[in-house]
Design an enzyme around this catalytic site. Structure first.
Site, PDB file in Angstrom:
ATOM      1  N   ASP A 109     -14.125  29.994   8.089  1.00  0.00           N
ATOM      2  CA  ASP A 109     -14.175  28.612   7.568  1.00  0.00           C
ATOM      3  C   ASP A 109     -15.016  27.752   8.518  1.00  0.00           C
ATOM      4  O   ASP A 109     -14.736  27.716   9.722  1.00  0.00           O
ATOM      5  CB  ASP A 109     -12.750  28.040   7.483  1.00  0.00           C
ATOM      6  CG  ASP A 109     -11.890  28.849   6.525  1.00  0.00           C
ATOM      7  OD1 ASP A 109     -12.297  29.037   5.375  1.00  0.00           O
ATOM      8  OD2 ASP A 109     -10.805  29.304   6.937  1.00  0.00           O
ATOM      9  N   LYS A 113     -16.887  19.043   9.592  1.00  0.00           N
ATOM     10  CA  LYS A 113     -16.762  17.740  10.274  1.00  0.00           C
ATOM     11  C   LYS A 113     -16.542  17.947  11.769  1.00  0.00           C
ATOM     12  O   LYS A 113     -15.713  18.779  12.159  1.00  0.00           O
ATOM     13  CB  LYS A 113     -15.591  16.947   9.696  1.00  0.00           C
ATOM     14  CG  LYS A 113     -15.854  16.470   8.291  1.00  0.00           C
ATOM     15  CD  LYS A 113     -14.708  15.631   7.777  1.00  0.00           C
ATOM     16  CE  LYS A 113     -14.987  15.243   6.344  1.00  0.00           C
ATOM     17  NZ  LYS A 113     -13.787  14.955   5.587  1.00  0.00           N
ATOM     18  N   THR A 177     -17.961  41.019   0.980  1.00  0.00           N
ATOM     19  CA  THR A 177     -16.696  40.282   0.905  1.00  0.00           C
ATOM     20  C   THR A 177     -16.743  39.317  -0.279  1.00  0.00           C
ATOM     21  O   THR A 177     -17.823  38.995  -0.811  1.00  0.00           O
ATOM     22  CB  THR A 177     -16.445  39.464   2.188  1.00  0.00           C
ATOM     23  OG1 THR A 177     -17.406  38.414   2.256  1.00  0.00           O
ATOM     24  CG2 THR A 177     -16.498  40.322   3.433  1.00  0.00           C
TER      25      THR A 177
HETATM   26  C1  LIG Z   1     -13.663  31.637   4.125  1.00  0.00           C
HETATM   27  S1  LIG Z   1     -12.436  32.865   4.170  1.00  0.00           S
HETATM   28  C2  LIG Z   1     -13.394  34.384   4.347  1.00  0.00           C
HETATM   29  C3  LIG Z   1     -12.605  35.603   3.979  1.00  0.00           C
HETATM   30  C4  LIG Z   1     -13.377  36.927   4.064  1.00  0.00           C
HETATM   31  N1  LIG Z   1     -13.733  37.233   5.436  1.00  0.00           N
HETATM   32  C5  LIG Z   1     -14.600  36.885   3.189  1.00  0.00           C
HETATM   33  O1  LIG Z   1     -15.716  36.895   3.733  1.00  0.00           O
HETATM   34  O2  LIG Z   1     -14.442  36.874   1.960  1.00  0.00           O
HETATM   35  C6  LIG Z   1     -11.740  32.685   5.782  1.00  0.00           C
HETATM   36  C7  LIG Z   1     -10.487  33.506   5.981  1.00  0.00           C
HETATM   37  O3  LIG Z   1     -10.043  33.363   7.320  1.00  0.00           O
HETATM   38  C8  LIG Z   1      -8.637  33.192   7.312  1.00  0.00           C
HETATM   39  N2  LIG Z   1      -8.284  32.463   8.536  1.00  0.00           N
HETATM   40  C9  LIG Z   1      -8.610  31.190   8.831  1.00  0.00           C
HETATM   41  N3  LIG Z   1      -8.141  30.865  10.048  1.00  0.00           N
HETATM   42  C10 LIG Z   1      -7.512  31.965  10.530  1.00  0.00           C
HETATM   43  C11 LIG Z   1      -6.821  32.263  11.743  1.00  0.00           C
HETATM   44  N4  LIG Z   1      -6.688  31.345  12.709  1.00  0.00           N
HETATM   45  N5  LIG Z   1      -6.307  33.507  11.902  1.00  0.00           N
HETATM   46  C12 LIG Z   1      -6.431  34.434  10.922  1.00  0.00           C
HETATM   47  N6  LIG Z   1      -7.087  34.206   9.760  1.00  0.00           N
HETATM   48  C13 LIG Z   1      -7.609  32.987   9.558  1.00  0.00           C
HETATM   49  C14 LIG Z   1      -8.354  32.436   6.044  1.00  0.00           C
HETATM   50  O4  LIG Z   1      -6.997  32.570   5.629  1.00  0.00           O
HETATM   51  C15 LIG Z   1      -9.338  33.078   5.085  1.00  0.00           C
HETATM   52  O5  LIG Z   1      -8.795  34.205   4.440  1.00  0.00           O
END
Ligand SMILES: C[S@@+](CC[C@H](N)C(=O)[O-])C[C@H]1O[C@@H](n2cnc3c(N)ncnc32)[C@H](O)[C@@H]1O
Length: 198
Positions: A109, A113, A177
């Site tokens: 993510d 911001k 992904t």
């Molecule tokens: C934008 S998604 C991308 C998912 C996957 N890697 C893809 O490319 O489709 C980001 C993922 O990171 C996970 N995530 C965010 N912060 C995290 C953290 N601190 N520890 C583990 N997972 C986290 C979210 O739940 C989400 O599934």
């Protein structure tokens, strides 16, 4: 320990103890970690193609690790496990030192911001944590649609004498992904980077 109802979804140990990888996989094999694995498309496809390696997918969201575990189960993937945990804890505590041969961070993510940058997965502490878990010559692979976030990662890792730039890994079609497929569908450019521990 696998949870009773969902095979391959493991409970993280409490306290300051790392995972017992040998017990988890019942063997000793090179470990690949997919941080924030989402719905597990890459994890399942890559693990199926590489039965001689062990795979660990992590995600903060229970619904996502459950979906990933379901995928592994349906596809008959025997060499992958899922862990619901915060990646900070995964990198700082749960993974034993120098245990990871390849570490993936796909489409973290971006928190665009400035006041939210502290929520990013890849922050100023990430290289230290990465260095702790990577085996010598172990590789970190990342991809993002967010050019500014990529520039931050590249600046930190290019400037870190503990890492060398490496060849980015371009997933096969069936390994892409969910987020990569989404961004490709929108015609967005994707930045990829890789660095190897010296
Ligand atoms: C934008 S998604 C991308 C998912 C996957 N890697 C893809 O490319 O489709 C980001 C993922 O990171 C996970 N995530 C965010 N912060 C995290 C953290 N601190 N520890 C583990 N997972 C986290 C979210 O739940 C989400 O599934």
């Amino acid at each position: 320990v696998a949870t009773k109802s969902i095979p391959n979804l493991i409970e993280p140990p409490d306290g300051p103890h790392p995972l017992n990888l040998h017990a988890l996989y019942g063997r000793q094999a090179p470990l690949v970690v997919d941080l924030g694995c989402g719905k597990g498309r890459f994890l399942a496809a890559r693990a199926l193609r590489n039965p001689e390696w062990d795979f660990l997918g992590t995600d903060l969201q229970l619904v996502r690790v459950r979906k990933s575990a379901g995928k592994l189960h349906r596809q008959g993937v025997a060499n992958a496990r899922l862990l619901r945990a915060d990646n900070r804890r995964v990198l700082e505590i749960l993974l034993p030192p120098a245990s990871v041969h390849a570490c993936y961070l796909f489409f973290p993510d971006p928190w665009p911001k400035r006041r939210h940058h502290k929520r990013r997965q890849f922050g100023p502490d990430f290289p230290d944590a990465l260095h702790r878990v990577l085996a010598p010559r172990g590789v970190f692979q990342t991809a993002t649609d967010h050019a500014d976030y990529f520039a931050v990662m590249r600046k930190l890792l290019d400037g870190d004498p503990r890492f060398d730039p490496a060849e980015p890994d371009v997933p096969a079609d069936e390994e892409r992904t969910e987020f990569e497929a989404l961004f490709l569908g929108q015609g967005l450019p994707i930045a990829r980077g890789a660095w190897r521990r010296r």
